[in-house]
Scaffold this motif. Structure first.
Motif, PDB file in Angstrom:
ATOM      1  N   SER A  35       0.834  -1.207   0.000  1.00  0.00           N
ATOM      2  CA  SER A  35       0.000   0.000   0.000  1.00  0.00           C
ATOM      3  C   SER A  35       0.864   1.251   0.000  1.00  0.00           C
ATOM      4  N   ASP A  36       1.923   1.248   0.808  1.00  0.00           N
ATOM      5  CA  ASP A  36       2.822   2.407   0.855  1.00  0.00           C
ATOM      6  C   ASP A  36       3.500   2.647  -0.489  1.00  0.00           C
ATOM      7  N   GLU A  37       3.968   1.573  -1.118  1.00  0.00           N
ATOM      8  CA  GLU A  37       4.650   1.728  -2.410  1.00  0.00           C
ATOM      9  C   GLU A  37       3.695   2.281  -3.465  1.00  0.00           C
ATOM     10  N   VAL A  38       2.482   1.731  -3.535  1.00  0.00           N
ATOM     11  CA  VAL A  38       1.510   2.210  -4.519  1.00  0.00           C
ATOM     12  C   VAL A  38       1.155   3.664  -4.221  1.00  0.00           C
ATOM     13  N   ARG A  39       0.960   3.993  -2.954  1.00  0.00           N
ATOM     14  CA  ARG A  39       0.621   5.367  -2.573  1.00  0.00           C
ATOM     15  C   ARG A  39       1.721   6.337  -2.969  1.00  0.00           C
ATOM     16  N   LEU A  40       2.971   5.978  -2.651  1.00  0.00           N
ATOM     17  CA  LEU A  40       4.082   6.873  -2.956  1.00  0.00           C
ATOM     18  C   LEU A  40       4.267   7.054  -4.459  1.00  0.00           C
ATOM     19  N   LEU A  41       4.113   5.969  -5.218  1.00  0.00           N
ATOM     20  CA  LEU A  41       4.284   6.073  -6.670  1.00  0.00           C
ATOM     21  C   LEU A  41       3.171   6.899  -7.310  1.00  0.00           C
ATOM     22  N   THR A  42       1.925   6.692  -6.841  1.00  0.00           N
ATOM     23  CA  THR A  42       0.830   7.472  -7.423  1.00  0.00           C
ATOM     24  C   THR A  42       0.906   8.937  -6.992  1.00  0.00           C
ATOM     25  N   ALA A  43       1.328   9.186  -5.757  1.00  0.00           N
ATOM     26  CA  ALA A  43       1.462  10.575  -5.292  1.00  0.00           C
ATOM     27  C   ALA A  43       2.560  11.304  -6.076  1.00  0.00           C
ATOM     28  N   ALA A  44       3.607  10.573  -6.462  1.00  0.00           N
ATOM     29  CA  ALA A  44       4.697  11.180  -7.225  1.00  0.00           C
ATOM     30  C   ALA A  44       4.355  11.290  -8.712  1.00  0.00           C
ATOM     31  N   GLY A  45       3.256  10.665  -9.117  1.00  0.00           N
ATOM     32  CA  GLY A  45       2.852  10.714 -10.522  1.00  0.00           C
ATOM     33  C   GLY A  45       3.668   9.793 -11.414  1.00  0.00           C
ATOM     34  N   SER A  48       6.246   0.548 -14.652  1.00  0.00           N
ATOM     35  CA  SER A  48       7.703   0.445 -14.652  1.00  0.00           C
ATOM     36  C   SER A  48       8.320   0.590 -13.265  1.00  0.00           C
ATOM     37  N   HIS A  49       7.699   1.346 -12.402  1.00  0.00           N
ATOM     38  CA  HIS A  49       8.330   1.653 -11.119  1.00  0.00           C
ATOM     39  C   HIS A  49       7.977   0.693  -9.988  1.00  0.00           C
ATOM     40  N   LEU A  50       6.856  -0.009 -10.086  1.00  0.00           N
ATOM     41  CA  LEU A  50       6.463  -0.923  -9.010  1.00  0.00           C
ATOM     42  C   LEU A  50       7.434  -2.094  -8.917  1.00  0.00           C
ATOM     43  N   LYS A  51       7.914  -2.557 -10.070  1.00  0.00           N
ATOM     44  CA  LYS A  51       8.883  -3.651 -10.075  1.00  0.00           C
ATOM     45  C   LYS A  51      10.167  -3.237  -9.363  1.00  0.00           C
TER      46      LYS A  51
END
Length: 140
Positions: free
Chosen positions: A15-25, A30-33
Motif C-alpha cells: 500500500s505504501d509503495e503504490v501510494r508513494l508512486l501514485t502521489a509522485a505521478g 515500470s516503477h512498481l517492479k
C-alpha cells in the motif's frame, strides 16, 4: 496472477509503495517492479507480477482483483474506490493505515496476554511442586 497470501506487513508495504508512486505521478508499470527490490522475496515477486500485468494493459483493479486471498480483496476494493473517486493515493494510504492499525492491535493483544500466561505458568508449576511434595509426605 498467482495466488500469494500477504501478511499485514506486506500489505502495508505494498500500500505504501503504490501510494508513494501514485502521489509522485510515476507510472506503476515500470516503477512498481523496482520498488519491490527492497522487500522480502514474496512481496518482491508479487510486485513484479503486478508490474508485468500492468505492462500488458490490465488495470490495477483487475490485477489485484485476480488475487484470491482476503487481504488482497480488501486492497482491491480500496483501489477500485480510489480510482472511482480519483484519489487513489489517499485511498491506498488509508488501506495501509488500516493494515498498520491491525498490526498494532495484534501486538497489543499479544503483549496483554503475556503477563497472565506467565502468572498462569508459574502458578501451575507451584501447584505441581506442592502437590508432588504433599504426595511424597502422604506416601511415606
Amino acid at each position: 496472477m498467482k495466488s500469494i497470501g500477504l501478511t499485514l506487513d506486506e500489505l502495508h508495504s505494498l500500500s505504501d509503495e503504490v501510494r508513494l508512486l501514485t502521489a509522485a505521478g510515476l507510472p506503476l508499470e515500470s516503477h512498481l517492479k523496482e520498488a519491490g527490490q527492497g522487500h522480502g522475496v514474496r512481496l518482491k515477486k508479487l510486485m513484479e507480477s503486478i508490474s508485468e500485468e500492468l505492462s500488458q494493459g490490465r488495470s490495477l483493479h483487475e490485477v489485484i482483483l485476480s488475487e484470491t486471498h482476503g487481504e488482497s480483496r480488501m486492497l482491491s476494493a480500496a483501489v477500485a474506490a480510489g480510482i472511482r473517486s480519483n484519489s487513489l493515493a489517499m485511498t491506498v494510504e488509508m488501506m495501509g493505515d488500516f493494515a498498520s492499525d491491525l498490526i498494532e492491535l495484534r501486538r497489543g493483544i499479544l503483549q496483554a496476554m503475556t503477563y497472565p500466561l506467565i502468572i498462569l505458568t508459574i502458578g501451575w508449576g507451584l501447584f505441581v511442586l506442592i502437590l508432588n511434595r504433599a504426595l511424597v509426605q502422604i506416601l511415606e
